[in-house]
Design an enzyme around this catalytic site. Structure first.
Site, PDB file in Angstrom:
ATOM      1  N   ILE A   1       0.877  -1.159   0.000  1.00 29.25           N
ATOM      2  CA  ILE A   1       0.000   0.000   0.000  1.00 29.25           C
ATOM      3  C   ILE A   1       0.920   1.215   0.000  1.00 29.25           C
ATOM      4  O   ILE A   1       1.884   1.280   0.773  1.00 29.25           O
ATOM      5  CB  ILE A   1      -0.966   0.004   1.203  1.00 29.25           C
ATOM      6  CG1 ILE A   1      -1.817   1.289   1.206  1.00 29.25           C
ATOM      7  CG2 ILE A   1      -0.253  -0.173   2.524  1.00 29.25           C
ATOM      8  CD1 ILE A   1      -2.908   1.322   2.277  1.00 29.25           C
ATOM      9  N   SER A   2       0.666   2.149  -0.892  1.00 27.46           N
ATOM     10  CA  SER A   2       1.557   3.297  -1.067  1.00 27.46           C
ATOM     11  C   SER A   2       1.641   4.135   0.205  1.00 27.46           C
ATOM     12  O   SER A   2       0.756   4.089   1.073  1.00 27.46           O
ATOM     13  CB  SER A   2       1.058   4.183  -2.212  1.00 27.46           C
ATOM     14  OG  SER A   2       1.138   3.520  -3.443  1.00 27.46           O
TER      15      SER A   2
END
Length: 241
Positions: free
Chosen positions: A75-76
């Protein structure tokens, strides 16, 4: 961290340790303080969608860094989510349609759904079935749960490079993994007047902003250097797992 805390007003300092909601809010406040979040709308949606719901147990959701989610995916970092929402905000108005390619844990898909509202559509596509199941469960535990239940938000198992033609064209397409070049199906599924943000490159990557004009022509500009996991096939992604 203590220096940053001292810069916050008393009301926000009280939230510093007041549980997950407070921690998520203070994350948004930090991103505003650093000038990454500029718009009120982006701040509101990132406060409403608690990042802590969308990361694996034991992770540090409120630290500004990517988090591994398994299957050679991440997840960024929050600042990248904020930057993409800022770039796409004008195209995420109520009633519009958004496609999130490589939707991962469902975080940004949920943000899109909140912005386009129940009259719009937000679609996440992800080729790892276990991540689709994880994301749907996350969304059920988030502020976007009603939108999922009522059908204006959905997540599907498919190869994201092919988009999701069933609901095309889209006002917004966001791609959460780096493609060696922009997939033509995604350009085709972008609505005239719409915008796509996509990391492009292999060793060196740039976040590119793709605007489709009303006559169907496309303009592309590079926003900033980035580092994302590759947009590839399911088999290639899992090969190194």
């Amino acid at each position: 961290m203590e220096v940053l805390r001292s810069l916050l007003p008393p009301s926000l300092r009280r939230l510093w340790t007041s549980g997950s909601h407070g921690k998520n809010k203070e994350l948004v406040e930090r991103l505003q303080l650093y000038g990454i979040i500029k718009s009120k709308k982006v701040a509101e949606v990132m406060e409403a969608i608690d990042r802590g719901v969308f990361v694996p147990p034991g992770s540090a959701p409120y630290v500004d860094s990517p988090v591994p989610i398994g299957y050679n995916a991440t997840i960024s970092a929050p600042h990248m989510h904020a930057a993409c929402l800022e770039l796409l905000e004008e195209h995420l108005q109520p009633g519009m349609k958004a496609l999130d390619v490589g939707s991962g844990t469902g975080y940004l898909t949920a943000c899109f759904a909140m912005m386009v509202g129940p009259q719009g559509r937000a679609v996440g596509v992800e080729h790892i079935p276990e991540l689709v199941d994880f994301s749907i469960n996350n969304i059920k535990n988030s502020a976007a749960s009603t939108l999922l239940k009522e059908g204006s938000l959905s997540v599907h198992v498919t190869d994201g490079r092919l988009g999701w033609p069933d609901l095309a064209p889209y006002d917004v397409i966001h791609v959460g993994a780096a493609a060696p070049e922009i997939p033509q199906p995604l350009i085709d599924q972008l609505k005239p007047g719409g915008r796509m943000v996509i990391p492009v490159g292999t060793i060196f990557q740039d976040l590119q902003v793709v605007d489709k004009k009303m006559d169907g022509s496309v303009s592309i500009r590079s926003e900033t250097p980035v580092r994302y996991v590759p947009l590839t096939s399911k088999a290639a992604q899992l090969h190194n797992n």
